[in-house]
Design a protein around this motif. Sequence first.
Motif, short mmCIF file in Angstrom:
data_model
loop_
_atom_site.label_atom_id
_atom_site.label_comp_id
_atom_site.label_asym_id
_atom_site.label_seq_id
_atom_site.Cartn_x
_atom_site.Cartn_y
_atom_site.Cartn_z
N THR A 7 0.99 -1.12 0.06
CA THR A 7 0.07 -0.11 -0.12
C THR A 7 0.95 1.10 -0.05
O THR A 7 1.96 1.14 0.64
CB THR A 7 -1.01 -0.12 1.29
N SER A 10 3.69 3.97 -4.79
CA SER A 10 4.16 5.17 -5.42
C SER A 10 5.07 6.09 -4.67
O SER A 10 5.47 6.79 -5.20
CB SER A 10 3.16 5.63 -6.27
N VAL A 31 -0.84 -0.77 -4.51
CA VAL A 31 -2.03 0.15 -4.50
C VAL A 31 -1.53 1.57 -3.94
O VAL A 31 -0.77 1.59 -2.91
CB VAL A 31 -3.06 -0.40 -3.33
N ASP A 32 -2.18 2.66 -4.41
CA ASP A 32 -1.76 3.80 -4.43
C ASP A 32 -2.75 4.94 -4.75
O ASP A 32 -3.14 4.63 -6.04
CB ASP A 32 -0.42 4.35 -4.74
N ASN A 33 -3.63 5.58 -4.12
CA ASN A 33 -4.44 6.61 -4.58
C ASN A 33 -3.89 8.04 -4.94
O ASN A 33 -4.83 8.98 -5.02
CB ASN A 33 -5.57 6.51 -3.14
N ASN A 34 -2.86 8.25 -4.86
CA ASN A 34 -2.17 9.43 -5.33
C ASN A 34 -2.28 10.38 -4.41
O ASN A 34 -2.54 11.58 -4.71
CB ASN A 34 -2.30 9.88 -6.62
N MET A 35 -2.49 10.14 -3.12
CA MET A 35 -2.84 11.18 -2.00
C MET A 35 -1.80 12.21 -2.06
O MET A 35 -2.11 13.28 -1.43
CB MET A 35 -2.82 10.65 -0.56
N ASP A 38 -2.65 15.43 -3.29
CA ASP A 38 -3.39 16.36 -2.48
C ASP A 38 -2.69 17.20 -1.57
O ASP A 38 -2.77 18.00 -1.09
CB ASP A 38 -4.45 15.58 -1.74
N ASP A 45 2.63 14.64 -7.30
CA ASP A 45 1.84 13.67 -8.29
C ASP A 45 2.79 12.52 -8.59
O ASP A 45 3.77 12.90 -9.42
CB ASP A 45 1.19 14.34 -9.52
N ARG A 47 1.65 9.90 -10.38
CA ARG A 47 0.73 8.96 -11.42
C ARG A 47 1.90 8.47 -12.57
O ARG A 47 1.44 7.47 -13.02
CB ARG A 47 -0.06 9.96 -12.31
N ALA A 51 0.90 4.67 -10.50
CA ALA A 51 -0.08 4.50 -9.47
C ALA A 51 -1.40 3.84 -10.11
O ALA A 51 -1.98 4.15 -11.19
CB ALA A 51 -0.36 5.65 -8.69
N ARG A 53 -5.10 3.79 -9.55
CA ARG A 53 -6.18 4.60 -8.68
C ARG A 53 -7.50 3.92 -8.73
O ARG A 53 -7.93 2.98 -9.53
CB ARG A 53 -6.29 5.89 -9.34
#
Length: 53
Positions: A7, A10, A31-35, A38, A45, A47, A51, A53
């Motif tokens: 988890t 990225s 798994v990475d939600n590119n937090m 934010d 970033d 991506r 990553a 999403r």
Amino acid sequence: MKKLLVTGSSGLIGSEVVAGFSADGWEVHGVDNNMRADFFGPQGDTRSVGAIR
Ligand SMILES: NC(=O)c1ccc[n+]([C@@H]2O[C@H](COP(=O)([O-])OP(=O)(O)OC[C@H]3O[C@@H](n4cnc5c(N)ncnc54)[C@H](O)[C@@H]3O)[C@@H](O)[C@H]2O)c1
């Protein structure tokens, strides 16, 4: 084959874990939600490193 779920794959630590275990022959899933984007804006970033999403 050994399997690994990373988890935050990225991020700084996660991406090195992915690379290291992959090189050792593990089947690695990330798994990475590119937090990071934010938290830190466009410079954070991840991506471009693949990553999921
Ligand atoms: N860098 C260090 O020296 C260090 C030292 C000790 C502890 N830590 C801890 O290790 C962890 C990772 O640190 P890092 O430096 O790799 O940070 P990082 O910000 O580079 O990576 C964290 C990754 O997790 C992802 N993420 C956040 N929330 C998520 C969610 N809900 N689902 C999926 N992905 C998610 C982010 O997008 C980011 O890519 C943090 O909790 C940090 O506090 C880091």
